[in-house]
Design an enzyme around this catalytic site. Structure first.
Site, PDB file in Angstrom:
ATOM      1  N   ARG A  53       0.715  -1.380  -0.061  1.00 48.70           N
ATOM      2  CA  ARG A  53      -0.002  -0.021   0.125  1.00 48.70           C
ATOM      3  C   ARG A  53       0.887   1.243   0.006  1.00 48.70           C
ATOM      4  O   ARG A  53       0.628   2.238  -0.656  1.00 48.70           O
ATOM      5  CB  ARG A  53      -0.766  -0.083   1.324  1.00 48.70           C
ATOM      6  N   TYR A 105     -14.974  17.710 -16.062  1.00 46.76           N
ATOM      7  CA  TYR A 105     -15.571  16.418 -16.407  1.00 46.76           C
ATOM      8  C   TYR A 105     -16.598  16.101 -15.078  1.00 46.76           C
ATOM      9  O   TYR A 105     -16.500  16.780 -14.037  1.00 46.76           O
ATOM     10  CB  TYR A 105     -14.374  15.532 -15.853  1.00 46.76           C
ATOM     11  N   ASP A 177      -5.583  19.080 -15.127  1.00 39.46           N
ATOM     12  CA  ASP A 177      -6.145  17.550 -15.616  1.00 39.46           C
ATOM     13  C   ASP A 177      -5.968  17.679 -16.959  1.00 39.46           C
ATOM     14  O   ASP A 177      -6.456  18.292 -17.837  1.00 39.46           O
ATOM     15  CB  ASP A 177      -7.603  17.569 -15.228  1.00 39.46           C
ATOM     16  N   LYS A 202      -7.257   6.582 -19.654  1.00 39.32           N
ATOM     17  CA  LYS A 202      -7.400   7.133 -20.749  1.00 39.32           C
ATOM     18  C   LYS A 202      -5.998   6.923 -21.725  1.00 39.32           C
ATOM     19  O   LYS A 202      -5.576   5.727 -21.913  1.00 39.32           O
ATOM     20  CB  LYS A 202      -8.103   8.322 -20.721  1.00 39.32           C
TER      21      LYS A 202
END
Ligand SMILES: *Cc1c(COP(=O)(O)O)cnc(C)c1O
Length: 388
Positions: A53, A105, A177, A202
């Site tokens: 983690r 978005y 972004d 993406k």
């Protein structure tokens, strides 16, 4: 050959970073380390990694590669693009204001609105192309401004250097972004950004088989703070996803280059079609952000949208007639997609909010893939013929 390695082109970094670095067997492709935990080298003998983690060799290699491609001090790889945005928000307090694009978005809008409603921060939704609106927003002394360029689904271009100057003047940090372009086409840190955010789902992964995200920070202190928070809340990405994403990054540059060349051809075909009222693609000289995109991007990208004169009914006919394009959300994969923002990606907005944002009922968003451009144009041409 030290001088050669320091001056490597980003295309070369994408392909070579971590290749042939395995010390156990000399594996050419970096191994995938799925192990959750790592032995101590004796009492108090913590090695570089102890628990996945916190840190993991496969995820660390992806992070290092992304940081090099963006020109940042480091990166934190998390489980989704939304987790990446929220990781940046974790640096804000309840008295802090953040400026957010009014046409961001949909998931980002929801996250900001929910955190605002819970009193975690104050979100100001602003048209970042409107100088007067920006003046008013920066007068609120924000701690952070989030930028999306190009925007979704109208491909509006925001002046990154201009926003950065405004942010620096009030001591605000700037996050971009950059999902729609990837580091192959835009490097926001070079234009003054402190953080670059990617939905690696993406273009970076590029094969529509991983949901992931990353934040690249300009300063090492920010990298450390973000990495610490991702470990605290446990949003770090899985090693297997990191491995697949790194495999995608290897071919990022040729994929994007080819996809944007096809996007230009498709945009030009659509622009002269009588059934099409408007085409939104920064590569067209008629696009309002064309000059700005040319100045701050290395290419115009492979995302575009167009408005059909016949509204939603025409959209229904076209998306049901295409054979190569598939009707689906998401973007940036090898396969070409169409989406109808009003009923899909932007369905959560009210009709009035969509009208204000300029998202018409006849809008189709296109993610251009790697198929032959001539086949893609022929597919759209035939589908548009069904409109009579
Ligand atoms: C997809 C997307 C996101 C969210 O990323 P997920 O990986 O789906 O969580 C954020 N910003 C932009 C611009 C996106 O396209």
């Amino acid at each position: 050959m030290a001088t050669m390695t320091t001056n490597r082109n980003p295309e070369t970094i994408a392909v070579t970073n971590g290749i042939a670095s395995d010390t156990a067997f000399g594996a050419v492709t970096p191994p995938l380390y799925l192990s959750t935990n790592y032995t101590f080298d004796g009492f108090e003998g913590k090695r570089r990694f102890d628990y996945s983690r916190t840190d993991n060799p496969t995820r660390a290699l992806l992070a290092e590669t992304l940081a090099k491609l963006e020109g940042g001090a480091g990166a934190v790889v998390v489980s989704s693009g939304m987790a990446a945005i929220d990781l940046v928000l974790s640096q804000l307090g309840s008295d802090d204001t953040i400026i957010v694009p009014h046409d961001c978005y949909g998931g980002t809008r929801r996250l900001l609105a929910e955190r605002d409603a819970r009193g975690h921060l104050k979100a100001l939704f602003v048209d970042q192309g409107d100088e007067a609106a920006l003046d008013a927003a920066f007068a609120e002394r924000p701690a952070l401004i989030l930028v999306e360029s190009p925007s979704n689904p109208l491909m509006r271009i925001v002046d990154l250097a201009g926003i950065s100057r405004r942010a620096k003047a009030v001591g605000a940090k700037m996050a971009v972004d950059s999902t729609f372009l990837s580091p192959a086409l835009q490097q926001p840190i070079a234009h003054g950004a402190d953080f670059v955010i990617h939905s690696t789902t993406k273009y970076l992964n590029g094969h529509s088989d991983v949901v992931g995200g990353a934040v690249i920070a300009k300063d090492a202190a920010d990298v450390e703070a973000l990495a610490a928070w991702a470990n605290i809340v446990g949003t770090t990405g899985s090693p297997f996803d990191a491995h697949l994403t790194l495999r995608g990054v290897r071919t990022l540059f040729p994929r994007v280059e080819r996809q944007q060349a096809s996007a230009q051809v498709i945009a030009e075909f659509l622009a002269q079609h009588p059934a099409v009222a408007a085409v939104h693609y920064p590569g067209l000289p008629s696009h309002p952000g064309h000059a700005l995109a040319r100045a701050q991007q290395k290419g115009f990208g492979a995302m575009l949208s167009f408005e059909l004169r016949g509204g939603a009914e025409a959209v229904r006919r076209v998306v049901e007639a295409v054979r190569i394009f598939n009707l689906a959300e998401s973007l940036g994969g090898i396969e070409s997609l169409v989406a109808h923002p009003p009923t899909m990606t932007h369905a959560a907005m009210t009709p009035e909010e969509r009208r204000v944002a300029g998202i018409g009922e006849g809008l189709i968003r296109v993610s251009v893939g790697l198929e032959a451009a001539t086949d893609l144009v022929a597919d759209l041409d035939e589908a548009l013929r069904t409109l009579g």
